[in-house]
Design a protein around this motif. Structure first.
Motif, PDB file in Angstrom:
ATOM      1  N   GLN A  51       0.814  -1.088  -0.169  1.00 17.45           N
ATOM      2  CA  GLN A  51       0.063   0.113  -0.077  1.00 17.45           C
ATOM      3  C   GLN A  51       1.025   1.314  -0.196  1.00 17.45           C
ATOM      4  O   GLN A  51       1.979   1.152   0.348  1.00 17.45           O
ATOM      5  CB  GLN A  51      -0.859  -0.116   1.108  1.00 17.45           C
ATOM      6  CG  GLN A  51      -0.300  -0.172   2.641  1.00 17.45           C
ATOM      7  CD  GLN A  51      -1.099  -0.476   3.685  1.00 17.45           C
ATOM      8  OE1 GLN A  51      -2.179  -1.273   3.656  1.00 17.45           O
ATOM      9  NE2 GLN A  51      -0.690  -0.148   4.978  1.00 17.45           N
ATOM     10  N   GLU A  54      -1.812   7.895   2.464  1.00 12.76           N
ATOM     11  CA  GLU A  54      -1.613   9.270   2.336  1.00 12.76           C
ATOM     12  C   GLU A  54      -1.698   9.677   3.782  1.00 12.76           C
ATOM     13  O   GLU A  54      -2.243  10.536   4.052  1.00 12.76           O
ATOM     14  CB  GLU A  54      -2.742   9.749   1.484  1.00 12.76           C
ATOM     15  CG  GLU A  54      -2.822   9.089  -0.094  1.00 12.76           C
ATOM     16  CD  GLU A  54      -4.079   9.950  -0.686  1.00 12.76           C
ATOM     17  OE1 GLU A  54      -4.663  10.828  -0.405  1.00 12.76           O
ATOM     18  OE2 GLU A  54      -4.711   8.978  -1.446  1.00 12.76           O
ATOM     19  N   SER A 112      -8.050   5.468   6.686  1.00 12.61           N
ATOM     20  CA  SER A 112      -9.469   5.539   6.060  1.00 12.61           C
ATOM     21  C   SER A 112      -8.976   4.489   5.017  1.00 12.61           C
ATOM     22  O   SER A 112      -7.844   4.471   4.487  1.00 12.61           O
ATOM     23  CB  SER A 112      -9.900   6.767   5.600  1.00 12.61           C
ATOM     24  OG  SER A 112      -9.252   7.357   4.211  1.00 12.61           O
ATOM     25  N   MET A 113      -9.965   3.848   4.210  1.00 10.79           N
ATOM     26  CA  MET A 113      -9.670   3.037   3.311  1.00 10.79           C
ATOM     27  C   MET A 113      -9.451   3.699   1.908  1.00 10.79           C
ATOM     28  O   MET A 113      -8.840   3.322   0.959  1.00 10.79           O
ATOM     29  CB  MET A 113     -10.953   2.001   3.025  1.00 10.79           C
ATOM     30  CG  MET A 113     -10.907   0.951   4.055  1.00 10.79           C
ATOM     31  SD  MET A 113      -9.498  -0.160   4.392  1.00 10.79           S
ATOM     32  CE  MET A 113      -9.568  -1.038   2.576  1.00 10.79           C
ATOM     33  N   GLU A 114     -10.059   4.971   1.839  1.00 13.67           N
ATOM     34  CA  GLU A 114      -9.744   5.773   0.794  1.00 13.67           C
ATOM     35  C   GLU A 114      -8.424   6.241   0.612  1.00 13.67           C
ATOM     36  O   GLU A 114      -8.215   7.001  -0.525  1.00 13.67           O
ATOM     37  CB  GLU A 114     -10.965   7.037   0.856  1.00 13.67           C
ATOM     38  CG  GLU A 114     -12.384   6.648   0.507  1.00 13.67           C
ATOM     39  CD  GLU A 114     -13.117   5.964   1.992  1.00 13.67           C
ATOM     40  OE1 GLU A 114     -13.769   4.998   1.854  1.00 13.67           O
ATOM     41  OE2 GLU A 114     -12.467   6.316   2.977  1.00 13.67           O
ATOM     42  N   MET A 115      -7.652   6.487   1.612  1.00 10.30           N
ATOM     43  CA  MET A 115      -6.452   6.945   1.926  1.00 10.30           C
ATOM     44  C   MET A 115      -5.086   5.908   1.688  1.00 10.30           C
ATOM     45  O   MET A 115      -4.164   6.352   1.967  1.00 10.30           O
ATOM     46  CB  MET A 115      -6.183   7.950   2.908  1.00 10.30           C
ATOM     47  CG  MET A 115      -7.278   9.193   2.729  1.00 10.30           C
ATOM     48  SD  MET A 115      -7.106  10.119   4.332  1.00 10.30           S
ATOM     49  CE  MET A 115      -5.207  10.703   4.294  1.00 10.30           C
ATOM     50  N   ASN A 117      -4.663   3.246  -0.190  1.00  9.83           N
ATOM     51  CA  ASN A 117      -4.380   2.909  -1.503  1.00  9.83           C
ATOM     52  C   ASN A 117      -3.401   1.405  -1.476  1.00  9.83           C
ATOM     53  O   ASN A 117      -2.378   1.297  -1.779  1.00  9.83           O
ATOM     54  CB  ASN A 117      -3.177   4.050  -1.970  1.00  9.83           C
ATOM     55  CG  ASN A 117      -3.964   5.168  -2.192  1.00  9.83           C
ATOM     56  OD1 ASN A 117      -4.942   5.544  -2.616  1.00  9.83           O
ATOM     57  ND2 ASN A 117      -3.182   6.315  -1.499  1.00  9.83           N
ATOM     58  N   ARG A 118      -4.389   0.511  -1.080  1.00 10.62           N
ATOM     59  CA  ARG A 118      -3.757  -0.766  -1.398  1.00 10.62           C
ATOM     60  C   ARG A 118      -3.844  -1.251  -2.530  1.00 10.62           C
ATOM     61  O   ARG A 118      -4.735  -0.861  -3.398  1.00 10.62           O
ATOM     62  CB  ARG A 118      -4.673  -1.865  -0.246  1.00 10.62           C
ATOM     63  CG  ARG A 118      -4.553  -1.710   0.956  1.00 10.62           C
ATOM     64  CD  ARG A 118      -4.971  -2.856   1.864  1.00 10.62           C
ATOM     65  NE  ARG A 118      -4.517  -2.661   3.220  1.00 10.62           N
ATOM     66  CZ  ARG A 118      -5.460  -2.635   4.135  1.00 10.62           C
ATOM     67  NH1 ARG A 118      -6.541  -2.707   3.812  1.00 10.62           N
ATOM     68  NH2 ARG A 118      -5.053  -2.283   5.502  1.00 10.62           N
TER      69      ARG A 118
END
Length: 120
Positions: A51, A54, A112-115, A117-118
C-alpha cells in the motif's frame, strides 16, 4: 461539558484474515479525521498487500515481531521498538513469524480505506 473522553468500547473492524483491529479513536469510532489510534493483534503468518498510504503511520510493538517492507528494504521490529513511516511511502506489513504480534498503530491524518491505496 467534560474536557475528556474515555474510550470503553473501541470499534472492532471486521476482518477476514484473523487480525484483530480495535480502533479506539479515529473515523470509525469518534469521527476524528485528524488521528486514529488502534490496538492490533496480527496472527502468525498474516500479511496484507502493498500500500502507499496518504497518512503518516506510527507503530509501537507491544509483544512479538512485525515485518515491514518499506520501498525495497525489509525491516523487522521487536517488542518495545517503534517506527514512523511517512505518508506516500510504498509499504507492506506482515507477520511471517511463529507468534502473534500485538501492537499499536497511530495514523495522522486518521486511517481510511480511501487513503490507504492498497494494491490489488
Amino acid at each position: 461539558m467534560k474536557k475528556y473522553f474515555i474510550q470503553k468500547a473501541p470499534f472492532v473492524v471486521p476482518t477476514t484474515d484473523g487480525k484483530l483491529i480495535e480502533e479506539h479513536h479515529g473515523l470509525a469510532t469518534t469521527n476524528n479525521a485528524a488521528i486514529s489510534i488502534a490496538h492490533m493483534i496480527a496472527p502468525p503468518g498474516w500479511s496484507e498487500p502493498f500500500q502507499t498510504p496518504e497518512f503518516d503511520e506510527y507503530t509501537y510493538i507491544i509483544k512479538g515481531k512485525k515485518q515491514f517492507i518499506i520501498e525495497d528494504e525489509t525491516i523487522v521490529l521487536e517488542t518495545g521498538q517503534s517506527i514512523k513511516i511517512e505518508k506516500n511511502t510504498r509499504i507492506q506489513y506482515s507477520n511471517p513469524f511463529d507468534e502473534a504480534c500485538e501492537y499499536l498503530a497511530i495514523c495522522t491524518p486518521a486511517f481510511s480505506m480511501e487513503m490507504v491505496n492498497r494494491e490489488e
